[in-house]
Write an enzyme that holds these catalytic residues in place. Structure first.
Site, PDB file in Angstrom:
ATOM      1  N   GLU A 173       0.815  -1.222   0.000  1.00  0.00           N
ATOM      2  CA  GLU A 173       0.000   0.000   0.000  1.00  0.00           C
ATOM      3  C   GLU A 173       0.845   1.268   0.000  1.00  0.00           C
ATOM      4  O   GLU A 173       0.441   2.289  -0.566  1.00  0.00           O
ATOM      5  CB  GLU A 173      -0.936   0.014   1.220  1.00  0.00           C
ATOM      6  N   PHE A 223     -11.419  -7.127  14.161  1.00  0.00           N
ATOM      7  CA  PHE A 223     -10.336  -7.558  13.281  1.00  0.00           C
ATOM      8  C   PHE A 223     -10.060  -6.488  12.228  1.00  0.00           C
ATOM      9  O   PHE A 223     -10.965  -6.000  11.559  1.00  0.00           O
ATOM     10  CB  PHE A 223     -10.708  -8.874  12.596  1.00  0.00           C
ATOM     11  N   GLN A 224      -8.791  -6.097  12.114  1.00  0.00           N
ATOM     12  CA  GLN A 224      -8.315  -5.083  11.173  1.00  0.00           C
ATOM     13  C   GLN A 224      -9.026  -3.741  11.365  1.00  0.00           C
ATOM     14  O   GLN A 224      -9.246  -2.995  10.411  1.00  0.00           O
ATOM     15  CB  GLN A 224      -8.433  -5.574   9.724  1.00  0.00           C
ATOM     16  N   LYS A 251     -17.743  -0.684   6.216  1.00  0.00           N
ATOM     17  CA  LYS A 251     -18.214  -1.680   5.252  1.00  0.00           C
ATOM     18  C   LYS A 251     -19.729  -1.682   5.111  1.00  0.00           C
ATOM     19  O   LYS A 251     -20.254  -1.927   4.018  1.00  0.00           O
ATOM     20  CB  LYS A 251     -17.722  -3.077   5.659  1.00  0.00           C
ATOM     21  N   MET A 288      24.125   9.045   2.343  1.00  0.00           N
ATOM     22  CA  MET A 288      24.055  10.340   3.023  1.00  0.00           C
ATOM     23  C   MET A 288      24.314  10.190   4.520  1.00  0.00           C
ATOM     24  O   MET A 288      24.977  11.039   5.137  1.00  0.00           O
ATOM     25  CB  MET A 288      22.694  10.991   2.781  1.00  0.00           C
TER      26      MET A 288
END
Length: 697
Positions: free
Chosen positions: A142, A204-205, A254, A601
């Site tokens: 993602e 969940f999630q 949802k 760097m």
């Protein structure tokens, strides 16, 4: 009745209209064709390139309403429904929330969507499945989707769109959101969420993505009712592209995306009204939308700025990314510089806004900017800051910043004049002499009308321009000359060779980078001539940005440009999995890896300030050629100057999908000039190969 939603409005949200871009046919990404661009043959997806967003483009007539039961089919309204004219929108009745999202994306002229599916967002993914209206690109992570959308937005000026699921899907885009906020990149993220009834139960999630992203978005909202979807999506796109662009997030439970709308809803205006900051006509600084004339307050401020510029002996233009907010910005910047004979230095993000090949160009300023740009800023009596925010990498030690301009301000003969659209950026870091609030490009046009023409030979500028030319001759970017035959490659030389081989087609080449030494070498040794051809992570400094941003830019630009990611080995490894995305969709990005087996760097700081204690910076890398081949990508390698020119030619001419060129570079090189922490811009270290006039100026 519409339920209350959780929302946060940015003060920068204004009444700018979203510009509509003509509908363009999109074909699947696997179908490719070849094109010769500036002597470089490429093979690109036929997914249609997106034209840059022009604030002056007239809006097209709105599309007729479309009802869908899937991405590609529609259920017609009854004759009775079509004849209803009660001020409400009946077109969404019978649609699921996911189908409404699909239809709104179509109406908002979205052509490409980046994202990763998951359970909480499946109603939306099901609705957009095989949609003929836009192309979906699946990354491998993602974060990659977010940076692809950023590259897409930076290349075109249009908002990048990301769709992810709840929990880790949403938290994985936090870095792109913060990156976009700091760099002013328009981004719209649609995140899935657990059903309303489960919110707050540690389901969940589940993640409190509103709370998490509140500090790193312009605006975020959780939609609690399917009836709110059209309005909230319209607001999201308006806010992302209004004022100083930036990221927004719309959280979608949802049950909202799976639910069906059963009633008519209020019509959604094309330009939503927002509470908070008053309209621009209540501010002393505004441009009349009918006459295009400045308000009395703005006219008075611009008159004072013009008097300072006309009377200045040592003026400098400090141009930031705001100049790129309109296609007219770079043209007006050039006209301003040439009309008033003022040298121009740019920020990292504004590279390309001003052609660096001309005598008035000072190139980039700041910590690793040119010595002559930094010296000009410190000696200027008038500084015009155009669409820039005085980042700490630009100013150095604030107490030592712009001393000559401060003296001129005290004497009433000059100072620092800041053109800025975002009020919170005015006097945030540097207290300025005069602030010109509003769109920098519109105000540039007003300023030009008030300036007296000047020639390079005029007494007002002759001495100053001669001093600047002398600095440019004495203190160029240098690394001790070209590589000797058989010598290990210097990273600066690799960029030099790329610059030389693309010299005749700069307007057809877009460069992205990761973050580190390679980013600075690209800024210093590649000559920037064309707007929107440099895409990099500036404010946040996100390693791993280069490859996914290149993919997004290439998708947006299609066959019209060649996109090259100049990357470091450590930065590339952060998101190297996205090479598979480029391979799958035959996206013809070119990845040039400067590989010194170090986090370069950080190593430079360890060399200079930590007695060469390399804590955590050596890299154990894979064979990049074999890695590329494992992904189905062409892999090349160069280890000597002789090999480099041959490999670079093959790299640029390759036209059968993505290609990787690994340049094995030495470990000892540092980026110079360098302004050490706590020092003023004039106290830069020029490096071991600088002119004998002094290592520290």
């Amino acid at each position: 009745m519409i339920s209350t939603t959780t929302a946060r409005f940015s003060t920068a949200a204004s009444s700018l209209l979203l510009r509509q871009i003509p509908s363009i046919r999109v074909v699947p990404p696997r179908i490719t064709r070849q094109v010769l661009v500036g002597g470089i043959r490429t093979k690109a997806s036929l997914a249609t390139a997106q034209a840059p967003l022009s604030p002056l483009s007239p809006p097209l007539p709105p599309l007729p309403p479309v009802r869908t039961t899937s991405a590609a089919t529609a259920t017609p309204q009854s004759q009775q429904e079509q004849e209803v004219d009660d001020g409400l929108d009946h077109s969404y009745i019978g649609m699921t929330g996911g189908q409404i999202v699909h239809d709104m994306l179509r109406k908002l002229r979205v052509k490409h969507v980046f994202g990763y599916p998951g359970g909480a967002i499946l109603p939306v993914f099901d609705a957009i499945h095989e949609s003929p209206h836009f192309e979906f690109i699946l990354p491998r992570h993602e974060q990659g989707a977010g940076h692809m959308a950023e590259g897409y937005a930076r290349a075109t000026g249009r908002p990048g769109v990301v769709i992810v699921t709840s929990g880790p899907g949403a938290t994985n885009v936090v870095t792109p959101l913060q990156d976009a906020l700091m760099d002013g990149t328009p981004l719209v993220v649609l995140s899935g969420q657990v059903p309303n009834a489960a919110i707050g139960t540690d389901a969940f999630q589940e993640a409190d993505i509103l709370g998490i992203t509140r500090p790193c978005t312009k605006w975020n909202v959780q939609v609690k009712d399917v009836a709110d979807l059209p309005r909230r999506l319209q607001e999201a796109f308006t806010i992302a592209t209004s004022g100083r662009p930036g990221p927004v997030l719309v959280d979608l439970p949802k049950d909202v995306t799976a639910g069906v709308l059963r009633r008519a809803i209020p019509r959604v205006p094309e330009a939503p009204k927002f509470p908070g900051r008053p309209p621009s006509f209540l501010s002393p600084h505004f441009t009349d939308p009918t006459s295009a004339a400045p308000s009395p307050g703005l006219a008075e401020t611009l008159a004072r700025v013009a008097r300072a510029v006309n009377g200045a002996k040592r003026p400098v233009i400090y141009a930031g990314q705001g100049v790129l907010s309109s296609p007219h910005g770079p043209r007006l910047l050039k006209e301003l510089a040439e009309r008033a004979q003022i040298p121009v230095t740019t920020t990292l993000q504004a590279l390309g806004a001003f052609d660096e090949r001309g005598p008035l160009s000072l190139h980039m300023l700041g910590m690793h900017g040119s010595a002559y740009a930094n010296l000009a800023m410190q000696n200027a009596d008038v500084i015009l800051a155009l669409g820039a925010r005085f980042d700490d990498r630009v100013t150095g030690n604030l107490a030592k910043f712009a001393p000559a301009a401060r003296r001129a301000e005290a004497e009433g003969t000059g100072g620092i004049y800041h053109f800025e659209i975002l009020p919170k950026n005015i006097n945030k870091i540097v207290t300025v002499t005069e602030a010109v609030e509003g769109d920098v490009v519109a105000n540039l046009r007003h300023l030009l009308a008030r300036l007296n023409p000047c020639l390079p030979t005029d007494d007002r500028r002759r001495e100053w321009l001669a001093t600047v030319a002398d600095w440019k001759a004495k203190f160029p970017f240098t690394y001790g000359g070209v590589n000797l035959p058989g010598e290990q490659l210097k990273p600066q030389y690799v960029v030099d060779v790329l610059n030389e081989m693309t010299a005749d087609c700069k307007d057809s080449v877009v460069i992205t980078t990761g973050v580190g030494q390679h980013q600075m070498y690209a800024a210093q040794y590649y000559r920037w001539t064309t707007p929107r051809t440099f895409i990099t992570s500036g404010g946040l400094g996100t390693m791993g940005y280069g490859l996914p941003a290149a993919i997004g830019a290439q998708i947006a630009l299609g066959d019209s440009k060649t996109v090259i990611d100049i990357d470091g080995d450590a930065s590339f490894m952060m998101t190297g999995c996205e090479l598979m995305t480029a391979s799958q969709y035959k996206i013809p990005v070119k990845i040039l890896i400067l590989n010194n087996d170090f986090q370069g760097m950080v190593k430079q700081w360890q060399d200079l300030f930590y007695e060469e204690r390399y804590a955590g910076t050596p890299m154990t890398n894979p064979d990049f050629v074999k890695m590329a081949e494992a992904f189905g990508v062409k892999g090349l390698r160069a280890t000597t100057p002789e090999e480099l020119k041959v490999a670079m030619r093959e790299f640029l001419d390759y036209n059968d999908g993505p290609v990787v060129l690994e340049a094995r570079t030495c470990k000892r090189e540092h980026v110079y000039p360098m302004v050490p922490a706590g020092k003023g811009l004039q106290e830069m270290v020029l490096g071991p190969h600088a002119a004998s006039e002094g290592q520290q100026h």
